[in-house]
Motif scaffolding. Structure first.
Motif, PDB file in Angstrom:
ATOM      1  N   VAL A 151     -18.281  10.868 -45.591  1.00 42.66           N
ATOM      2  CA  VAL A 151     -18.454  12.105 -44.827  1.00 42.66           C
ATOM      3  C   VAL A 151     -19.614  11.933 -43.849  1.00 42.66           C
ATOM      4  O   VAL A 151     -19.513  12.261 -42.666  1.00 42.66           O
ATOM      5  N   VAL A 152     -20.716  11.379 -44.354  1.00 43.83           N
ATOM      6  CA  VAL A 152     -21.904  11.164 -43.523  1.00 43.83           C
ATOM      7  C   VAL A 152     -21.598  10.161 -42.414  1.00 43.83           C
ATOM      8  O   VAL A 152     -21.961  10.362 -41.249  1.00 43.83           O
ATOM      9  N   ARG A 153     -20.911   9.073 -42.742  1.00 42.16           N
ATOM     10  CA  ARG A 153     -20.566   8.055 -41.744  1.00 42.16           C
ATOM     11  C   ARG A 153     -19.652   8.637 -40.673  1.00 42.16           C
ATOM     12  O   ARG A 153     -19.818   8.379 -39.491  1.00 42.16           O
ATOM     13  N   THR A 154     -18.679   9.454 -41.086  1.00 44.65           N
ATOM     14  CA  THR A 154     -17.770  10.068 -40.127  1.00 44.65           C
ATOM     15  C   THR A 154     -18.533  10.994 -39.187  1.00 44.65           C
ATOM     16  O   THR A 154     -18.327  10.966 -37.969  1.00 44.65           O
ATOM     17  N   LEU A 155     -19.435  11.782 -39.743  1.00 44.85           N
ATOM     18  CA  LEU A 155     -20.224  12.687 -38.915  1.00 44.85           C
ATOM     19  C   LEU A 155     -21.101  11.914 -37.941  1.00 44.85           C
ATOM     20  O   LEU A 155     -21.159  12.240 -36.752  1.00 44.85           O
ATOM     21  N   SER A 156     -21.740  10.854 -38.422  1.00 46.49           N
ATOM     22  CA  SER A 156     -22.670  10.125 -37.557  1.00 46.49           C
ATOM     23  C   SER A 156     -21.966   9.290 -36.486  1.00 46.49           C
ATOM     24  O   SER A 156     -22.532   9.050 -35.430  1.00 46.49           O
ATOM     25  N   PRO A 163     -21.151  24.453 -45.289  1.00 43.04           N
ATOM     26  CA  PRO A 163     -22.460  24.039 -44.801  1.00 43.04           C
ATOM     27  C   PRO A 163     -23.405  23.568 -45.905  1.00 43.04           C
ATOM     28  O   PRO A 163     -24.136  22.589 -45.725  1.00 43.04           O
ATOM     29  N   ASP A 164     -23.382  24.229 -47.073  1.00 40.04           N
ATOM     30  CA  ASP A 164     -24.269  23.800 -48.158  1.00 40.04           C
ATOM     31  C   ASP A 164     -23.847  22.445 -48.723  1.00 40.04           C
ATOM     32  O   ASP A 164     -24.696  21.620 -49.070  1.00 40.04           O
ATOM     33  N   ALA A 165     -22.555  22.174 -48.792  1.00 41.80           N
ATOM     34  CA  ALA A 165     -22.090  20.866 -49.277  1.00 41.80           C
ATOM     35  C   ALA A 165     -22.474  19.770 -48.295  1.00 41.80           C
ATOM     36  O   ALA A 165     -22.919  18.694 -48.706  1.00 41.80           O
ATOM     37  N   LEU A 166     -22.331  20.023 -47.003  1.00 38.51           N
ATOM     38  CA  LEU A 166     -22.729  19.041 -46.000  1.00 38.51           C
ATOM     39  C   LEU A 166     -24.238  18.816 -46.053  1.00 38.51           C
ATOM     40  O   LEU A 166     -24.703  17.679 -45.970  1.00 38.51           O
ATOM     41  N   GLY A 167     -25.000  19.879 -46.238  1.00 41.23           N
ATOM     42  CA  GLY A 167     -26.452  19.756 -46.354  1.00 41.23           C
ATOM     43  C   GLY A 167     -26.866  18.877 -47.515  1.00 41.23           C
ATOM     44  O   GLY A 167     -27.783  18.058 -47.403  1.00 41.23           O
ATOM     45  N   LYS A 168     -26.182  19.010 -48.647  1.00 41.30           N
ATOM     46  CA  LYS A 168     -26.479  18.169 -49.815  1.00 41.30           C
ATOM     47  C   LYS A 168     -26.195  16.702 -49.504  1.00 41.30           C
ATOM     48  O   LYS A 168     -26.963  15.828 -49.883  1.00 41.30           O
ATOM     49  N   LEU A 169     -25.078  16.433 -48.837  1.00 44.37           N
ATOM     50  CA  LEU A 169     -24.737  15.053 -48.495  1.00 44.37           C
ATOM     51  C   LEU A 169     -25.729  14.453 -47.504  1.00 44.37           C
ATOM     52  O   LEU A 169     -26.005  13.255 -47.530  1.00 44.37           O
ATOM     53  N   LEU A 170     -26.274  15.294 -46.639  1.00 44.31           N
ATOM     54  CA  LEU A 170     -27.240  14.824 -45.647  1.00 44.31           C
ATOM     55  C   LEU A 170     -28.675  14.845 -46.183  1.00 44.31           C
ATOM     56  O   LEU A 170     -29.594  14.469 -45.481  1.00 44.31           O
ATOM     57  N   GLY A 171     -28.830  15.292 -47.438  1.00 50.88           N
ATOM     58  CA  GLY A 171     -30.160  15.325 -48.054  1.00 50.88           C
ATOM     59  C   GLY A 171     -31.030  16.442 -47.544  1.00 50.88           C
ATOM     60  O   GLY A 171     -32.253  16.334 -47.539  1.00 50.88           O
ATOM     61  N   ARG A 172     -30.416  17.524 -47.160  1.00 46.63           N
ATOM     62  CA  ARG A 172     -31.187  18.671 -46.638  1.00 46.63           C
ATOM     63  C   ARG A 172     -31.113  19.854 -47.566  1.00 46.63           C
ATOM     64  O   ARG A 172     -30.235  20.087 -48.256  1.00 46.63           O
TER      65      ARG A 172
END
Length: 70
Positions: free
Chosen positions: A16-21, A61-70
């Motif tokens: 997910v993080v790689r796809t976003l970046s 948004p909260d799930a994405l934040g957890k994956l991004l370490g925020r």
């Protein structure tokens, strides 16, 4: 690598993080399975034409934040 590859749940979060970046697309965990395969087996596919389908473009948004370490 055959026509079907399997990744476990642990590989989808980083995908997910790689796809976003790399694409700017925030995809949900289920949609990241295809990217997880490419991340895991990409070295074995060097020089090959590959493609993937990214579906399910919504992630909480909260799930994405957890994956991004925020």
């Amino acid at each position: 690598l055959g026509p079907v590859a399997v990744v476990d749940g642990g590989g989808r979060g980083p995908a997910v993080v790689r796809t976003l970046s790399t694409t700017g697309l925030a995809v949900q965990l289920a949609a990241a399975a295809g990217m997880a395969v490419l991340v895991r087996f990409g070295g074995r596919l060097a020089g090959e034409v590959t493609g993937g389908v990214l579906t399910g473009g919504w992630i909480a948004p909260d799930a994405l934040g957890k994956l991004l370490g925020r």
